[in-house]
Design a protein around this motif. Structure first.
Motif, PDB file in Angstrom:
ATOM      1  N   SER A 229      31.324  35.564  47.325  1.00 41.67           N
ATOM      2  CA  SER A 229      31.886  36.701  46.594  1.00 41.67           C
ATOM      3  C   SER A 229      33.407  36.713  46.750  1.00 41.67           C
ATOM      4  CB  SER A 229      31.316  38.002  47.135  1.00 41.67           C
ATOM      5  OG  SER A 229      31.842  38.238  48.435  1.00 41.67           O
ATOM      6  N   ALA A 230      34.072  37.417  45.841  1.00 42.43           N
ATOM      7  CA  ALA A 230      35.538  37.542  45.912  1.00 42.43           C
ATOM      8  C   ALA A 230      35.955  38.142  47.242  1.00 42.43           C
ATOM      9  CB  ALA A 230      36.042  38.394  44.744  1.00 42.43           C
ATOM     10  N   ASN A 231      35.202  39.127  47.725  1.00 39.46           N
ATOM     11  CA  ASN A 231      35.527  39.733  49.023  1.00 39.46           C
ATOM     12  C   ASN A 231      35.475  38.699  50.150  1.00 39.46           C
ATOM     13  OD1 ASN A 231      35.930  42.280  47.948  1.00 39.46           O
ATOM     14  ND2 ASN A 231      33.824  42.963  48.346  1.00 39.46           N
ATOM     15  N   MET A 265      41.447  38.201  34.785  1.00 40.92           N
ATOM     16  CA  MET A 265      40.453  39.151  35.298  1.00 40.92           C
ATOM     17  C   MET A 265      40.024  38.769  36.710  1.00 40.92           C
ATOM     18  SD  MET A 265      36.782  40.151  33.652  1.00 40.92           S
ATOM     19  CE  MET A 265      37.365  41.607  32.814  1.00 40.92           C
ATOM     20  N   TYR A 268      42.777  39.252  39.348  1.00 38.90           N
ATOM     21  CA  TYR A 268      42.971  40.653  39.739  1.00 38.90           C
ATOM     22  C   TYR A 268      41.804  41.166  40.588  1.00 38.90           C
ATOM     23  CZ  TYR A 268      47.272  41.373  37.092  1.00 38.90           C
ATOM     24  OH  TYR A 268      48.579  41.328  36.660  1.00 38.90           O
ATOM     25  N   VAL A 269      40.590  40.660  40.349  1.00 39.51           N
ATOM     26  CA  VAL A 269      39.472  41.011  41.230  1.00 39.51           C
ATOM     27  C   VAL A 269      39.764  40.513  42.638  1.00 39.51           C
ATOM     28  CG1 VAL A 269      37.044  40.516  41.759  1.00 39.51           C
ATOM     29  CG2 VAL A 269      37.705  41.154  39.432  1.00 39.51           C
ATOM     30  N   THR A 271      42.658  40.072  43.866  1.00 35.79           N
ATOM     31  CA  THR A 271      43.739  40.936  44.354  1.00 35.79           C
ATOM     32  C   THR A 271      43.165  42.200  44.998  1.00 35.79           C
ATOM     33  OG1 THR A 271      45.171  40.115  42.588  1.00 35.79           O
ATOM     34  CG2 THR A 271      45.842  42.160  43.673  1.00 35.79           C
ATOM     35  N   ALA A 272      42.155  42.788  44.338  1.00 37.61           N
ATOM     36  CA  ALA A 272      41.518  43.982  44.908  1.00 37.61           C
ATOM     37  C   ALA A 272      40.833  43.648  46.230  1.00 37.61           C
ATOM     38  CB  ALA A 272      40.511  44.569  43.914  1.00 37.61           C
ATOM     39  N   SER A 273      40.234  42.470  46.306  1.00 42.00           N
ATOM     40  CA  SER A 273      39.591  42.052  47.566  1.00 42.00           C
ATOM     41  C   SER A 273      40.636  41.835  48.662  1.00 42.00           C
ATOM     42  CB  SER A 273      38.802  40.758  47.350  1.00 42.00           C
ATOM     43  OG  SER A 273      37.787  40.935  46.391  1.00 42.00           O
ATOM     44  N   LYS A 275      43.450  43.355  48.898  1.00 40.40           N
ATOM     45  CA  LYS A 275      43.920  44.684  49.297  1.00 40.40           C
ATOM     46  C   LYS A 275      43.103  45.204  50.491  1.00 40.40           C
ATOM     47  CE  LYS A 275      43.994  49.382  47.394  1.00 40.40           C
ATOM     48  NZ  LYS A 275      43.546  50.215  46.262  1.00 40.40           N
TER      49      LYS A 275
ATOM     50  N   ASN B   7      32.754  39.871  42.617  1.00 39.33           N
ATOM     51  CA  ASN B   7      31.714  40.415  43.483  1.00 39.33           C
ATOM     52  C   ASN B   7      30.532  40.722  42.575  1.00 39.33           C
ATOM     53  OD1 ASN B   7      33.209  40.427  46.069  1.00 39.33           O
ATOM     54  ND2 ASN B   7      34.608  41.712  44.906  1.00 39.33           N
ATOM     55  N   ILE B  12      33.117  44.405  37.927  1.00 42.58           N
ATOM     56  CA  ILE B  12      34.261  43.521  37.698  1.00 42.58           C
ATOM     57  C   ILE B  12      35.428  44.230  37.005  1.00 42.58           C
ATOM     58  CG2 ILE B  12      33.504  42.509  35.481  1.00 42.58           C
ATOM     59  CD1 ILE B  12      34.423  39.750  36.704  1.00 42.58           C
ATOM     60  N   VAL B  13      35.138  45.146  36.080  1.00 41.36           N
ATOM     61  CA  VAL B  13      36.246  45.815  35.374  1.00 41.36           C
ATOM     62  C   VAL B  13      36.977  46.773  36.317  1.00 41.36           C
ATOM     63  CG1 VAL B  13      36.875  47.304  33.446  1.00 41.36           C
ATOM     64  CG2 VAL B  13      35.108  45.561  33.136  1.00 41.36           C
ATOM     65  N   GLU B  15      37.110  46.647  39.584  1.00 40.34           N
ATOM     66  CA  GLU B  15      37.834  45.890  40.618  1.00 40.34           C
ATOM     67  C   GLU B  15      39.076  45.220  40.037  1.00 40.34           C
ATOM     68  OE1 GLU B  15      34.153  45.028  43.700  1.00 40.34           O
ATOM     69  OE2 GLU B  15      34.915  43.386  42.484  1.00 40.34           O
ATOM     70  N   MET B  16      38.946  44.726  38.811  1.00 39.78           N
ATOM     71  CA  MET B  16      40.136  44.156  38.156  1.00 39.78           C
ATOM     72  C   MET B  16      41.232  45.216  38.056  1.00 39.78           C
ATOM     73  SD  MET B  16      40.629  42.883  34.233  1.00 39.78           S
ATOM     74  CE  MET B  16      40.147  44.462  33.544  1.00 39.78           C
ATOM     75  N   GLU B  18      41.616  47.900  39.803  1.00 44.68           N
ATOM     76  CA  GLU B  18      42.120  48.233  41.136  1.00 44.68           C
ATOM     77  C   GLU B  18      43.167  47.203  41.576  1.00 44.68           C
ATOM     78  OE1 GLU B  18      39.089  48.585  44.133  1.00 44.68           O
ATOM     79  OE2 GLU B  18      40.551  49.150  45.677  1.00 44.68           O
ATOM     80  N   GLY B  19      42.878  45.940  41.347  1.00 41.52           N
ATOM     81  CA  GLY B  19      43.846  44.886  41.662  1.00 41.52           C
ATOM     82  C   GLY B  19      45.098  45.001  40.816  1.00 41.52           C
ATOM     83  N   PHE B  20      44.897  45.367  39.564  1.00 39.61           N
ATOM     84  CA  PHE B  20      46.023  45.461  38.628  1.00 39.61           C
ATOM     85  C   PHE B  20      47.030  46.535  39.056  1.00 39.61           C
ATOM     86  CE2 PHE B  20      47.972  47.016  34.655  1.00 39.61           C
ATOM     87  CZ  PHE B  20      48.499  45.829  34.168  1.00 39.61           C
TER      88      PHE B  20
END
Lengths: 329, 329
Positions: A229-231, A265, A268-269, A271-273, A275, B7, B12-13, B15-16, B18-20
């Motif tokens: 997973s991205a996390n 996309m 940025y996912v 990126t959230a992970s 964070k 994840n 996905i949207v 989390e994207m 959130e990263g953005f």
């Protein structure tokens, strides 16, 4: 699938550069040298980068106000020749000397050393720094010691800002080296890439597999592993970086770099992970850059680079720059 | 290959986004509405865009000084709901009314029409324009009449600059519509894309085949054809555009837009090929933009958009803008 928008593969680098200077009219092109440079000549220390093509927007995309002055562009994934590098040095020289920012690849270093001698015969002062930010492997297919990858963009920015504010050659070099000492990167590859003109990739990645630490030319990394997973990927990548340099409780700049085939996309996912991982490790992200900054053609995957910041680096990072691929104001 | 950095696909949207907003701290996020907006509120006509996700950096990447004020982000390739669009309109409203820039997809138009009614109940003046720049097909899977594709970015820029200079709602609308009337686009797809969570693509393109005029959601185009050289592709694309609107002997802005999976190298090669076609057709390129401006996840391919320029458009195009995905100064 080998489908590419191109004409004769042997012309691809020249045609790319022709398109590049057509789109970026503020830059000029020394055609026979495959060297791109600023048109406007300011009196300051010149900054040069070099490298193979296939990594666009690196490096010609970083030419302009507040960053580089000239770039020598090699063949696909291949070092530019000494005379190309010499041309870039000449184009960047304003009488205050030239700093060449190298990535640690044997071919780049060898051809640069010849170009440096030639430039010095012309009484141009030339200094260099070598970026080796990739924590993946100690030695590699094309390097003795660590490879230079996307963290190099930070070095261009920091050194570029220092040169733009009028620092002398030795001062710009010291600042660039200080940046290098504070930057670490790690990549993951999900898919392969095919060199224009070839029928198949030079390396493979399995169906549900990724490679941790693969180089930007497909050089072997640390290990192949199942896609997680991205996390989990964010944790694995940051953990590997922290084993090498401890960024905990520091302020950092972050570069989440796409390798060419991965959609924004997904970047940025990730990126959230990141964070979340930063929160856990008490890493404060002062500036976060997300996008395709140093690619490997259409390779799927990304790299994460961290740069520890002090007040000087924050000031230099925030200074305006205006280049095709990075604009800060 | 279905390998994505993510994840749970259902997140996905979010989390994207959130990263953005983690990367672009100058923007804010109304989380439950999946709506992104500027933080700083200036007194001017508000500009809103909306659309499904999977087209990043469109549209949230165009929020900021000199372009959009708020964007409602739908699910993957799906229209945002009326309450999302209403939230974007509210966030963009400064008491001078809001112009919503729509692309011509039935779902977007329908949900917007409900949101407009709701906004008018709150005494917010709302106007709209509909971009239908794609010359490929007359009607399509998701549209009655032509589809809106990457030429939309020009409309954001032109309308954004007009709003930034203090024009009234009706004036901004007139300028945006004038831009739409002068923009035409055509795309080619070389490869497919897979929606996160699915196991295979919803459409196929053969081994040595491309599709001329495929939509940004994989909707059918004009025809499948053999992959040709970049020079031939450039001719085919420009010819198709010129059949529809005659740009010969005009000054134009050009957008060479990557669909997500095509390397910059290939986009710049196509740029060089377009340069030749422009010379033959006496089309003068005033500004050329090359990059991933409106994508279809990891789809390989690109689109070409032309906008005929007069003095007003040149002035508006050259005005500064500062957004995550487009920066002009």
């Amino acid at each position: 699938m080998v489908k590419k928008i191109m004409n004769d593969p042997k012309d691809i680098v020249d045609e790319m550069l022709e398109g590049f200077v057509f789109a970026h009219k503020e830059l000029q092109w020394f055609k026979e040298y495959r060297t791109v440079a600023v048109k406007e000549r300011k009196e300051k220390v010149g900054l040069v980068a070099l490298g193979g093509s296939g990594h666009e927007p690196a490096h010609a995309g970083y030419i302009g106000e507040g960053m580089l002055d000239a770039v020598a562009v090699g063949n696909l994934f291949a070092s530019p020749s000494p005379d190309q590098i010499l041309k870039a040095i000449e184009a960047a020289n304003r009488g205050k000397g030239v700093l060449v920012i190298l990535k640690n690849y044997s071919g780049d270093l060898m051809n640069f050393s010849i170009a440096k001698e030639l430039a010095e015969e012309e009484n141009i002062r030339v200094e260099s720094v070598v970026v080796k930010d990739d924590v993946a492997v100690q030695d590699s297919t094309y390097s003795t010691g660590r490879r230079g990858i996307a963290g190099t963009v930070f070095v261009h920015k920091i050194a570029g800002a220092r040169a733009a504010e009028g620092a002398e050659l030795e001062e710009v070099k010291v600042t660039a080296q200080k940046a290098i000492d504070h930057i670490r990167s790690i990549g993951i590859s999900l898919g392969t890439c095919i060199l224009p003109g070839l029928k198949k990739p030079g390396f493979y990645i399995g169906e549900n597999e990724i490679e941790l630490g693969m180089g930007i030319h497909g050089e072997p990394g640390i290990r192949k592993m199942e896609l997680k997973s991205a996390n989990e990927l964010a944790e694995t990548m940051v953990d590997r970086i922290l084993e090498d340099l401890d960024y905990r409780k520091q302020e950092v700049a972050v570069l989440i770099n796409g390798l060419g085939g991965t959609p924004q996309m997904e970047l940025y996912v990730l990126t959230a992970s990141l964070k979340k991982v930063f929160a856990r490790e008490e890493i404060a992200a002062y500036r976060v850059m997300v996008g395709n900054y140093m690619t490997s053609l259409e390779m799927a995957g990304c790299s994460v680079s961290l740069m520890e910041l002090d007040e000087e680096f924050k000031r230099l990072l925030d200074k305006p720059c205006m280049t095709p691929a990075l604009r800060i104001q």
